[in-house]
Design an enzyme around this catalytic site. Structure first.
Site, mmCIF file in Angstrom:
data_model
loop_
_atom_site.group_PDB
_atom_site.id
_atom_site.type_symbol
_atom_site.label_atom_id
_atom_site.label_comp_id
_atom_site.label_asym_id
_atom_site.label_seq_id
_atom_site.Cartn_x
_atom_site.Cartn_y
_atom_site.Cartn_z
ATOM 1 N N HIS A 256 40.495 -18.407 12.173
ATOM 2 C CA HIS A 256 41.981 -17.497 12.140
ATOM 3 C C HIS A 256 41.556 -17.249 13.369
ATOM 4 O O HIS A 256 41.596 -16.346 14.152
ATOM 5 C CB HIS A 256 42.496 -16.744 11.454
ATOM 6 C CG HIS A 256 44.236 -16.441 11.513
ATOM 7 N ND1 HIS A 256 44.090 -15.371 11.675
ATOM 8 C CD2 HIS A 256 44.487 -17.176 12.199
ATOM 9 C CE1 HIS A 256 45.353 -14.459 11.923
ATOM 10 N NE2 HIS A 256 45.751 -16.070 12.502
ATOM 11 N N HIS B 117 48.179 -14.739 21.966
ATOM 12 C CA HIS B 117 48.545 -13.849 20.512
ATOM 13 C C HIS B 117 49.911 -13.377 20.609
ATOM 14 O O HIS B 117 50.330 -12.239 21.493
ATOM 15 C CB HIS B 117 47.374 -12.910 20.227
ATOM 16 C CG HIS B 117 47.442 -12.409 18.760
ATOM 17 N ND1 HIS B 117 47.727 -12.190 17.687
ATOM 18 C CD2 HIS B 117 46.178 -13.347 17.921
ATOM 19 C CE1 HIS B 117 47.641 -12.128 16.935
ATOM 20 N NE2 HIS B 117 46.649 -12.927 16.679
#
Length: 368
Positions: free
Chosen positions: A63, A107
């Site tokens: 992930h 992110h």
């Protein structure tokens, strides 16, 4: 005497040529067709997987594979993708953003954490694939800014990944219709790329629409895992599926990896373990998950790979020990081996809290 022999020579040569042509035709049409020789005798680490359909194998995925570092709310892995793949990760998930016209891996926002360009990241992927010719790898792109697949196609071509990418015969495939790992390896198309939104089979066939081929369970879980369909555009009973298995805790209302629970979260058995969610999915869906996305995969000492090996009916016996968790306070490199361009890995978790506060004040939101 010499002149009179010319016709005979010509006749003899003609006869020889005719016989030779018959022999050639016979060799072409009368000989049995030779079957292609399989190049791969070991596929993704096991000879038993070569004849298994891609849709019937369980893979461990990282992930936010690019989000590498410690002491940082916006990281999900300790080690760069080369180490991840060396240790057994076979799906790399990334979150792509448009940063001034260039695709970066960030992110939530590139102002929070910027791991550099997609091109640099994919160059590392290409280098690893070239060095590991008997491995099939998947890439899952979260297309955060809804870029056209042609933008990604340009980057893939710039690093040479388009030539090793698998293009399916149609935009969606049943779980049972995917080629075997051996076929993918033998054909040299060992990268299978999925994109969550905006994939277009007509324009870029090797960037495959995720949700018409794969359904997912819920993500950003903070309590316990289930195996219910969370996102899908497919007939879930006949498509592949992915379980999001990373446990979060809330910091100022925002989900971030729960570092204190990682050994148990990634474990083979026990409450909230990967093994427990896997077994739950078997009981509810009647088949194995195809992909298992995890944070900080090395916690548990290889337990995530053991779960996958058991699912695939093979023995987990790594040739070398996998990486070990890094202590908090150390520094690491970015996903591709260099320091993140906007947020260095030494960026503290408390500094991250400050960024979250500012982001919340400005109306930014945390996304998968």
């Amino acid at each position: 005497m010499l002149a009179s022999s010319f016709p005979r020579v010509r006749v003899a040569l003609s006869a020889f040529a005719l016989l030779s042509s018959f022999s050639f035709i016979d060799s072409v049409y009368a000989s049995p067709t030779k079957l292609p020789v399989r190049r791969a005798t070991t596929c993704n680490g096991s000879p038993d997987l070569c004849d298994r359909s891609f849709g019937n194998v369980t893979f461990v995925g990282a992930h936010d594979s690019y989000a590498v570092g410690v002491n940082n709310l916006f990281t999900n892995q300790d080690y760069n993708i080369t180490q991840q793949m060396n240790d057994g990760i076979r799906m790399l998930q990334v979150q792509a953003h448009n940063s001034s016209g260039v695709i970066h891996l960030c992110h939530t926002s590139c102002s929070y954490y910027d791991a550099g360009t997609l091109e640099t990241y994919l160059t590392t992927v290409k280098t690893w694939l070239d060095a590991n010719p008997n491995e099939v790898l998947s890439l899952l792109i979260v297309n955060s800014d809804d870029l056209a697949p042609t933008n990604y196609d340009t980057v893939f071509k710039s690093v040479g990944l388009d030539t090793v990418s698998y293009s399916p015969p149609s935009a969606s495939l049943l779980e049972s219709d995917w080629p075997t790992l051996g076929t993918l390896i033998d054909s040299g198309t060992r990268l299978v790329t999925f994109m969550d939104y905006e994939a277009n089979f007509t324009s870029v066939p090797y960037i495959i629409d995720e949700f018409t081929n794969i359904w997912e369970t819920a993500y950003d879980v903070t309590t316990s895992f289930d195996c219910s369909v969370n996102r899908s555009n497919s007939v879930t009973s006949t498509s592949m599926y992915l379980i999001n298995h990373f446990l979060d805790t809330l910091v100022l209302g925002q989900p971030t990896p729960d570092m204190s629970q990682l050994n148990q979260t990634n474990a083979v058995s026990g409450t909230n373990s990967l093994g427990e969610q896997f077994d739950l999915c078997i009981s509810q869906q009647g088949k194995n998950p195809n992909f298992m996305l995890v944070d900080f995969y090395e916690y548990g000492g290889g337990s995530v790979f053991e779960v996958a090996a058991t699912a695939n009916g093979v023995t987990y016996a790594p040739a070398t020990p996998i990486a070990t968790p890094l202590p908090q306070g150390t520094t690491t490199t970015s996903s591709s081996g260099s320091s993140p361009t906007a947020s260095p890995s030494s960026f503290s978790r408390w500094s991250s809290v400050g960024v979250v506060i500012v982001g919340a004040a400005l109306g930014a939101s945390y996304v998968f």
